[in-house]
Design an enzyme around this catalytic site. Structure first.
Site, short mmCIF file in Angstrom:
data_model
loop_
_atom_site.label_atom_id
_atom_site.label_comp_id
_atom_site.label_asym_id
_atom_site.label_seq_id
_atom_site.Cartn_x
_atom_site.Cartn_y
_atom_site.Cartn_z
N HIS A 256 0.84 -1.20 0.00
CA HIS A 256 0.00 0.00 0.00
C HIS A 256 0.88 1.26 0.00
O HIS A 256 0.69 2.17 -0.82
CB HIS A 256 -0.91 -0.02 1.23
CG HIS A 256 -1.81 1.15 1.36
ND1 HIS A 256 -3.12 1.12 0.99
CD2 HIS A 256 -1.59 2.41 1.82
CE1 HIS A 256 -3.68 2.29 1.22
NE2 HIS A 256 -2.76 3.10 1.73
N GLU A 257 1.83 1.32 0.91
CA GLU A 257 2.67 2.51 1.00
C GLU A 257 3.59 2.64 -0.21
O GLU A 257 3.94 3.75 -0.62
CB GLU A 257 3.48 2.50 2.30
CG GLU A 257 2.64 2.48 3.57
CD GLU A 257 1.61 3.60 3.65
OE1 GLU A 257 1.83 4.66 3.04
OE2 GLU A 257 0.59 3.40 4.33
N HIS A 260 1.86 4.67 -2.82
CA HIS A 260 2.05 6.11 -2.59
C HIS A 260 3.45 6.55 -3.04
O HIS A 260 3.62 7.58 -3.71
CB HIS A 260 1.89 6.43 -1.10
CG HIS A 260 0.50 6.40 -0.60
ND1 HIS A 260 -0.51 7.19 -1.12
CD2 HIS A 260 -0.08 5.70 0.42
CE1 HIS A 260 -1.64 6.97 -0.45
NE2 HIS A 260 -1.40 6.07 0.47
N GLU A 286 -4.42 7.93 -3.04
CA GLU A 286 -4.97 6.68 -2.51
C GLU A 286 -5.32 5.71 -3.62
O GLU A 286 -5.26 4.49 -3.44
CB GLU A 286 -6.19 6.98 -1.63
CG GLU A 286 -6.63 5.82 -0.77
CD GLU A 286 -5.63 5.44 0.33
OE1 GLU A 286 -5.81 4.37 0.94
OE2 GLU A 286 -4.67 6.20 0.56
#
EC number: 3.4.17.19
Length: 492
Positions: A256-257, A260, A286
């Site tokens: 997830h990170e 980003h 996101e």
């Protein structure tokens, strides 16, 4: 020197100082000694005053007026649009209020961590009340007579309004609830068992970060209480966390990170240290983290490859085959923690927070009553009760650090990801064959070309529409979820 060049030189220094301020926040959440919290609050407040002074410099207005007649190209005009917007918004917020917010949220972050560890909301409530009061004051200044919550929301998703979100969220909720009830009504599914050493989790997490395209020569992976990504350009840092009985928490938080971070690392280098050199909105940001984590990272094709990497890292993990592993990765389950929620229920967590923070900002919900309101709403939405504050209103750091208006961008990002995923599959028809070998190259290249490289050049909705060929709406996300989980949890 032309007015535009003078303005951009000033802006470049401001952007560089903002990166330094961000590094202070990264340090606070990763390696700063606990005893340094009070001093760090003073440092953050001082940096906020410096940035506020630069962003309200009276020369900016004159530069902007003169530069309008100097530039004609689209990129330069986009730079002026961002600088004007930030300048006008900053002028509305008094410097002492900006400094007070920076100082109080830096202090509150440590108080939140202590309260969360002790399950003590009552001890944290006065701190939260002060943050809410400051954010109301800031929102009123930004709104200039308009809607206070919309003014705060605009910080994270320019152009979005609560009215627009209400319509979108209203369309999402009933179909998500129906899908959840259908799946959970079939009983609990198997989960991964055993113990997974933290050092091996971190080793696999670093491998996955590189697999998804994270450039570790311009970034690093550390541990934090709450996973996050920080920075842009050539210094983009991410964090994760480990639990020895749940390696997916670490692995998928990392993916997830990385979404980003890859966004920030892929922005056109020509935009570095300018307003275009960072992600255009938190909703678009996101969308990148969620498409990496879910549509790609939790796909049947990719989890088949991941199973082999799990066995290599941890040995026998007592999973029969790739189909069983895919079902475990995507199991719907009861739970309290937003970041651990499955794809179907995640947005229900966000809708709860969205409604509660609007009530806090409107003054309809006193901060001292938040825990009770949260617990009542959670029981109504999920069908079981919160028993500890760390499972409820203290699980997220966002409100402690003043991020009101941020939460709805998580669901907006999921909606954008649904649209992008549909377009990606049309553009890369053999995507599953690539994912099955752990090859994220073509998917990453499409996202870099159509979303990430543009940074802040386009408005958020315009960027998604350019990438997908249609205005964003909730339809593709709902269709994806219903197809995927309909197959995983068939009727009968």
């Amino acid at each position: 020197m032309s007015a535009f060049r003078e303005l951009m030189a000033h802006q470049r220094e401001t952007e560089a100082l903002a990166q330094v301020a961000g590094r202070l926040a990264w340090d606070q959440e990763t390696v700063m000694p606990r005893g340094a919290a009070a001093q760090r609050a003073e440092e953050s407040g001082a940096m906020s005053l410096v940035l506020h002074a630069r962003r309200t410099d009276p020369r900016i207005g004159a530069w902007l007026a003169a530069a309008e007649d100097e530039v004609e190209d689209e990129v330069s005009r986009a730079q002026l649009r961002h600088i004007r917007r930030e300048h006008e918004r900053t002028l509305r917020v008094p410097g002492d209020l900006a400094s007070a917010l920076a100082r109080q949220t830096a202090l509150a972050q440590g108080r939140w961590a202590e309260a969360r560890a002790a399950d003590d909301f009552a001890g944290f409530a006065p701190v939260l009340a002060e943050i809410v009061a400051l954010k109301r004051e800031e929102g009123a200044a930004l709104a200039d007579g308009g809607d206070v919550y919309d003014a705060l929301l605009d910080d994270y998703e320019p152009g979005a309004t609560a009215a627009g979100l209400d319509a979108m969220f209203g369309a999402l909720r009933p179909r998500l609830v129906a899908l959840r009830e259908r799946a959970l009504g079939q009983g609990a599914r198997a989960r991964l068992g055993g113990r997974f050493p933290a050092d091996k989790q971190m080793g696999l997490a670093r491998q996955l970060a590189r697999t998804f395209g994270y450039d570790t020569t311009r970034g690093r992976l550390d541990k934090a209480v709450h996973p996050f990504s920080s920075g842009s350009g050539d210094d983009v840092r991410i964090t994760t966390r480990t639990e020895e009985d749940d390696p997916f928490n670490c692995l998928y938080s990392t993916i997830h990170e990385v979404g980003h971070a890859c966004y920030e690392q892929a922005i056109d280098p020509a935009y570095a240290l300018t307003p275009l050199g960072r992600g255009v909105s938190m909703g678009v940001h996101e969308s990148q983290s969620r498409i990496y984590e879910n549509q790609l990272g939790r796909s049947r094709a990719f989890t088949g490859w991941l199973l082999g990497e799990m066995r290599h890292a941890f040995g026998d993990i007592a999973v029969a085959d790739a189909d069983a592993f895919y079902a475990i990765v995507n199991r719907l389950h009861r739970g309290f923690i937003r970041t651990e929620a499955d794809e179907v229920q995640y947005n229900l967590h966000i809708l709860l927070r969205y409604d509660l923070e609007r009530a806090l900002i409107a003054g309809d919900l006193p901060a001292r009553d938040l825990e009770g309101a949260w617990n009542d709403r959670f029981a109504a939405d999920f069908g079981y009760s919160v028993t500890r504050a760390s499972q409820g209103c203290l699980q997220d750091v966002h409100w402690a650090v003043g991020l009101f208006g941020y939460f709805p961008t998580y669901t907006l990002g999921n909606v954008y990801a649904g649209c992008l995923h549909r377009a990606l599959r049309a553009a890369v028809p053999d995507l599953d064959a690539q994912l099955a070998t752990g090859d994220l190259g073509p998917a990453g290249a499409w996202l870099r070309e159509n979303v990430q490289r543009h940074g802040g050049r386009y408005l958020p909705r315009d960027l998604i529409e350019r990438a997908c060929g249609a205005a964003p709406d909730e339809g593709p996300l709902l269709a994806y979820l219903e197809e995927k989980f309909g197959a995983l949890y068939p009727d009968g």
